[in-house]
Motif scaffolding. Sequence first.
Motif, PDB file in Angstrom:
ATOM      1  N   LYS A 135     -44.689  86.911-104.643  1.00 39.04           N
ATOM      2  CA  LYS A 135     -43.595  87.002-105.447  1.00 39.04           C
ATOM      3  C   LYS A 135     -42.633  88.641-105.313  1.00 39.04           C
ATOM      4  O   LYS A 135     -41.591  89.500-105.055  1.00 39.04           O
ATOM      5  N   LEU A 136     -43.279  88.364-106.777  1.00 38.33           N
ATOM      6  CA  LEU A 136     -43.156  90.156-107.422  1.00 38.33           C
ATOM      7  C   LEU A 136     -43.098  91.422-105.855  1.00 38.33           C
ATOM      8  O   LEU A 136     -42.024  92.045-105.995  1.00 38.33           O
ATOM      9  N   VAL A 137     -44.347  91.099-105.644  1.00 40.17           N
ATOM     10  CA  VAL A 137     -44.239  92.168-104.912  1.00 40.17           C
ATOM     11  C   VAL A 137     -43.517  91.980-103.678  1.00 40.17           C
ATOM     12  O   VAL A 137     -42.645  93.378-103.132  1.00 40.17           O
ATOM     13  N   GLU A 138     -43.385  91.077-103.061  1.00 39.62           N
ATOM     14  CA  GLU A 138     -42.311  91.505-102.037  1.00 39.62           C
ATOM     15  C   GLU A 138     -40.845  91.401-102.540  1.00 39.62           C
ATOM     16  O   GLU A 138     -39.975  92.086-101.944  1.00 39.62           O
ATOM     17  N   CYS A 139     -40.611  91.148-104.052  1.00 39.72           N
ATOM     18  CA  CYS A 139     -38.733  91.116-104.121  1.00 39.72           C
ATOM     19  C   CYS A 139     -38.939  92.922-104.338  1.00 39.72           C
ATOM     20  O   CYS A 139     -38.122  93.729-103.811  1.00 39.72           O
ATOM     21  N   ILE A 140     -40.170  93.613-105.271  1.00 39.38           N
ATOM     22  CA  ILE A 140     -39.742  95.301-105.071  1.00 39.38           C
ATOM     23  C   ILE A 140     -40.281  95.994-103.556  1.00 39.38           C
ATOM     24  O   ILE A 140     -39.608  96.720-103.330  1.00 39.38           O
ATOM     25  N   LEU A 141     -40.772  95.551-102.754  1.00 36.21           N
ATOM     26  CA  LEU A 141     -40.629  95.643-101.477  1.00 36.21           C
ATOM     27  C   LEU A 141     -39.686  96.015-100.707  1.00 36.21           C
ATOM     28  O   LEU A 141     -38.676  96.783-100.039  1.00 36.21           O
ATOM     29  N   GLN A 142     -38.372  94.605-101.163  1.00 37.58           N
ATOM     30  CA  GLN A 142     -37.487  94.159-100.274  1.00 37.58           C
ATOM     31  C   GLN A 142     -36.922  95.797-100.823  1.00 37.58           C
ATOM     32  O   GLN A 142     -35.825  95.909-100.056  1.00 37.58           O
ATOM     33  N   ARG A 143     -36.898  96.090-101.957  1.00 38.14           N
ATOM     34  CA  ARG A 143     -35.661  96.591-102.380  1.00 38.14           C
ATOM     35  C   ARG A 143     -35.634  98.296-101.963  1.00 38.14           C
ATOM     36  O   ARG A 143     -35.173  98.610-101.655  1.00 38.14           O
ATOM     37  N   ILE A 144     -37.447  98.034-101.618  1.00 41.88           N
ATOM     38  CA  ILE A 144     -37.697  99.687-101.115  1.00 41.88           C
ATOM     39  C   ILE A 144     -37.169  99.896 -99.777  1.00 41.88           C
ATOM     40  O   ILE A 144     -36.790 101.137 -99.777  1.00 41.88           O
ATOM     41  N   MET A 145     -37.403  98.721 -99.178  1.00 44.33           N
ATOM     42  CA  MET A 145     -37.127  98.867 -97.743  1.00 44.33           C
ATOM     43  C   MET A 145     -35.043  99.176 -97.929  1.00 44.33           C
ATOM     44  O   MET A 145     -35.328 100.049 -96.465  1.00 44.33           O
ATOM     45  N   LEU A 146     -34.591  99.023 -98.323  1.00 46.00           N
ATOM     46  CA  LEU A 146     -32.725  99.244 -98.381  1.00 46.00           C
ATOM     47  C   LEU A 146     -33.004 100.427 -98.753  1.00 46.00           C
ATOM     48  O   LEU A 146     -32.329 101.446 -98.342  1.00 46.00           O
ATOM     49  N   LEU A 147     -34.238 100.838 -98.965  1.00 47.50           N
ATOM     50  CA  LEU A 147     -34.238 103.145 -99.383  1.00 47.50           C
ATOM     51  C   LEU A 147     -34.716 103.317 -98.286  1.00 47.50           C
ATOM     52  O   LEU A 147     -33.718 105.022 -97.654  1.00 47.50           O
ATOM     53  N   LEU A 148     -35.025 102.627 -97.192  1.00 40.09           N
ATOM     54  CA  LEU A 148     -35.667 102.890 -95.994  1.00 40.09           C
ATOM     55  C   LEU A 148     -34.712 103.230 -94.808  1.00 40.09           C
ATOM     56  O   LEU A 148     -34.167 103.330 -93.658  1.00 40.09           O
ATOM     57  N   ALA A 149     -33.066 102.433 -95.218  1.00 38.62           N
ATOM     58  CA  ALA A 149     -32.028 102.078 -94.388  1.00 38.62           C
ATOM     59  C   ALA A 149     -31.789 103.115 -93.652  1.00 38.62           C
ATOM     60  O   ALA A 149     -31.145 102.499 -92.719  1.00 38.62           O
ATOM     61  N   PRO A 150     -31.752 104.668 -93.694  1.00 36.92           N
ATOM     62  CA  PRO A 150     -31.536 105.658 -93.061  1.00 36.92           C
ATOM     63  C   PRO A 150     -32.599 105.733 -91.185  1.00 36.92           C
ATOM     64  O   PRO A 150     -32.311 106.139 -90.265  1.00 36.92           O
ATOM     65  N   LEU A 151     -33.626 104.638 -91.273  1.00 40.02           N
ATOM     66  CA  LEU A 151     -34.519 104.713 -90.959  1.00 40.02           C
ATOM     67  C   LEU A 151     -33.816 102.954 -89.995  1.00 40.02           C
ATOM     68  O   LEU A 151     -34.531 102.994 -88.644  1.00 40.02           O
ATOM     69  N   GLY A 152     -32.718 103.044 -90.011  1.00 38.74           N
ATOM     70  CA  GLY A 152     -32.220 101.366 -89.003  1.00 38.74           C
ATOM     71  C   GLY A 152     -32.384 100.551 -90.266  1.00 38.74           C
ATOM     72  O   GLY A 152     -33.050 100.877 -91.510  1.00 38.74           O
ATOM     73  N   ASN A 153     -32.338  98.958 -89.975  1.00 38.23           N
ATOM     74  CA  ASN A 153     -32.526  97.838 -90.541  1.00 38.23           C
ATOM     75  C   ASN A 153     -34.043  97.413 -90.954  1.00 38.23           C
ATOM     76  O   ASN A 153     -34.618  96.856 -89.941  1.00 38.23           O
ATOM     77  N   MET A 154     -35.007  97.459 -92.084  1.00 39.79           N
ATOM     78  CA  MET A 154     -36.280  97.746 -92.139  1.00 39.79           C
ATOM     79  C   MET A 154     -36.814  96.496 -93.063  1.00 39.79           C
ATOM     80  O   MET A 154     -36.067  95.885 -93.630  1.00 39.79           O
TER      81      MET A 154
END
Lengths: 483, 483
Positions: free
Chosen positions: B379-398
């Motif tokens: 779950k912690l990995v997931e939470c960190i990755l979820q937050r990182i996905m937000l950084l990719l927003a310029p590529l679309g909804n990742m």
Amino acid sequence: MWCIKKFIFVWLLCFRSLIMSSDIKSEQTCHLSNTLIEEIDSYAPIVQRIINETIQGSFKGNTWQDLAIFVDKFGPRFTGTQVLEDAIDYVLNKSISFGLENVHGEPVTVPRWVRGSESATLLQPRHKDLALLGLGYSVGTPEEGITANAVVVNSFKELKKRAKEIPGKIVVYNEKFISYGETVEYRSSGATRAAELGAMAVLIRSVTPFSLYTPHTGMMSYGENVTKIPAACITIEDATLLQRMSDRGETIVINLKMQARRYPDTQSRNVIADITGSSIPEKTVVVSGHIDSWDVGQGAMDDGAGSFVSWNALKLLKHLGIRARRTIRMIMWTSEELGIIGANYYIQNHTLENKNLQFVMESDTGTFIPQGLKFSGNKLVECILQRIMLLLAPLGNMKLDSPCDGPDIESWINAGIPGGSLWTRDEKYFYYHHTNADTMLAENPKALDMNTAIFAAVSFVLADISVDLPHNYTSENVFIKSP
Amino acid sequence: MWCIKKFIFVWLLCFRSLIMSSDIKSEQTCHLSNTLIEEIDSYAPIVQRIINETIQGSFKGNTWQDLAIFVDKFGPRFTGTQVLEDAIDYVLNKSISFGLENVHGEPVTVPRWVRGSESATLLQPRHKDLALLGLGYSVGTPEEGITANAVVVNSFKELKKRAKEIPGKIVVYNEKFISYGETVEYRSSGATRAAELGAMAVLIRSVTPFSLYTPHTGMMSYGENVTKIPAACITIEDATLLQRMSDRGETIVINLKMQARRYPDTQSRNVIADITGSSIPEKTVVVSGHIDSWDVGQGAMDDGAGSFVSWNALKLLKHLGIRARRTIRMIMWTSEELGIIGANYYIQNHTLENKNLQFVMESDTGTFIPQGLKFSGNKLVECILQRIMLLLAPLGNMKLDSPCDGPDIESWINAGIPGGSLWTRDEKYFYYHHTNADTMLAENPKALDMNTAIFAAVSFVLADISVDLPHNYTSENVFIKSP
């Protein structure tokens, strides 16, 4: 579908189509007499019977099944082969056993071109086999093949610009696919244009919007007074690979071997089977497709399916015991792929009967789920067909488009005889066309049933209706009442 | 992508995935500390730079161009060939010239299987060449081939039911495509199951949802104590043709010739190149793909593209002058297609380093337009990755999905190391997979840029972040702060 000289004609038709399409849009009102409207509408029960029998009755799935038996048995049916003649005998014998009438083959002299073995090998910058299919009428190479540097061009314009580089080279055309009608020009005349500049051979990117490393064959022709050089199609994958190598300035060397050879002409037959008209048998509605195919795949889509839609339309009417006042004639044309040989021969030898042709139909652009009918004819023809389309409502919203699209009936259309072809959702037609992938997988039983019903219904109503359709696009919009 | 034993593992992962997916849905809230959230968010400018440089900067189109140069130069890179070793040298030399660090090849003993020439010919009920591709590890036939009657079955169940008919026959599997994971079982163990019943050889319908007369190869294996019989894949078109012939009660006779042969093991290398970590270089994030391919097509999609997304992620970070605290390691695995040979060898020989693995990534299921990341981790990995996905927003909804999908990193994932793979719109992956159509045409420059940016951004942030990701799915949700 053969499409070489055709593309010029298609442009003419397209131009007319623009005018006609705008007609269809702008002039929704047809001025048919109430009597004629009522007459057309009175065919609703019989059309419903035709549709019921194909969609949910004893004919459901028949066209697909019958076609599968046929193409699985014979495989591809190339002009000049015994297997094509065996396939013709099969249709003739079956037509007799089904109780169709006037069943006979009409002899036609046809060309004989044999592919033989063929290969193309990239020798530089690295060794790679290039999948290819030689083009119909191409000459072959010497036994050891032609080994030459390649010049890759993406257009005729670039070819012309680089004219000085061409002598002694193999020209690779990497033309972009725009549309079949436009792009096929590279396949048709690419060899001539390159030969005029001194090329040794041409390899042409297959004329298709999509490929899974799929070479496409087709016909080509040589211009007069030009050296005949070998011509084959390669895949999009390899054409673009060679383009990239060329763009990087790499030297490209290819060995091309083709045993392709023209032999003396031979004999084939157009296949004819009728349901003779009950009261005016000399007047005729034609439904047709071509029985020959390329020498690859199964010729299931091009044009087994078109032929079988036409044939099964007659078998269905016979099965239902429905006989129209005019004759309905099924023709399976021979040797379409090598230049509309069978159809042109038939039409030239039956010109005296043109006046009796009520409507001529062909299916040769795919038998996907139908959207309606493409037609050629004047406003009155359009109005009658529009009314007939309403009878097909149980199949969905069937519409009209123009012009019709049938290479074999083209000469008739040019002579002003009204005609029609299937209008289907043919997005993937050119995925399969002239390839090893033209098999039963490209055919859908439901779509074939629907198309069979359309051909049966339209041909029956037009063969039975009290008025003769006017010929010539410029003719007066006046009907001649049949006796 | 190699997928034989994998499918069992995939089922296990799928089961876990169900649980994890429901986690993702049901528990949207992550309890990361504000400090950690702020830390992740602070990478926004650097991720923006990475994205800008790939999407509109000097790296735009680079991955496609670099990959094209590579696959055009070498073509397919099959295990045991000199061309694979040449391709490995090319990557090593280029990596050095780009200034990547710790560049070296790690020797691996790999199997050597050679296809040789092969053909299948339908002799009855009519003559027809059947396109085929022999399967990796298959034995060959005697020189004159195996000529035998065929039994066509559509499932293992039918095979079992018709056990008495099998001895001395060629079994044709015409199994329906359900999904790759499910259907590939016919390719993997079809020979063994048929051999157990006395079959002479097997021809298996290619494992794909779509075909343009496209045979697919892939790996198979023999069970213990079973006679090794030749195994090849044929096209959907021919498998269904043989099925129809069989359904009609026709006798089917096939001649199968295969020169396939296993030779003594040989040597290859995994390719390693790093950007060494600035403060904790012993800790590592891995990005990877496999450099070997099947011996058909160009191996552009499987897995040239995956390898190049990983490689270019490092080249991009180097170009931008960005160095993370941990090491980012690019690995191009060798001999994945013949059984994950390179990766399993590496992982077994580097177990002591497992504790230092922060995150392991692979791309081997296509590099189409990305939808986000598939991950395996708690779950912690997931939470960190979820937050990182937000950084990719310029590529679309990742977005995030689970589990991750990378055959080479599977052993690490099984050992509880968190990992990720690209999540792309891979609808057509299995059109091209293991075929001659696996070329640059299957690759899209924009998609490759986006995927390169994702691999660069995710690997950088995870390599630089202040916390170590927890290993093991069952581990406590506690972070260990890196020094």
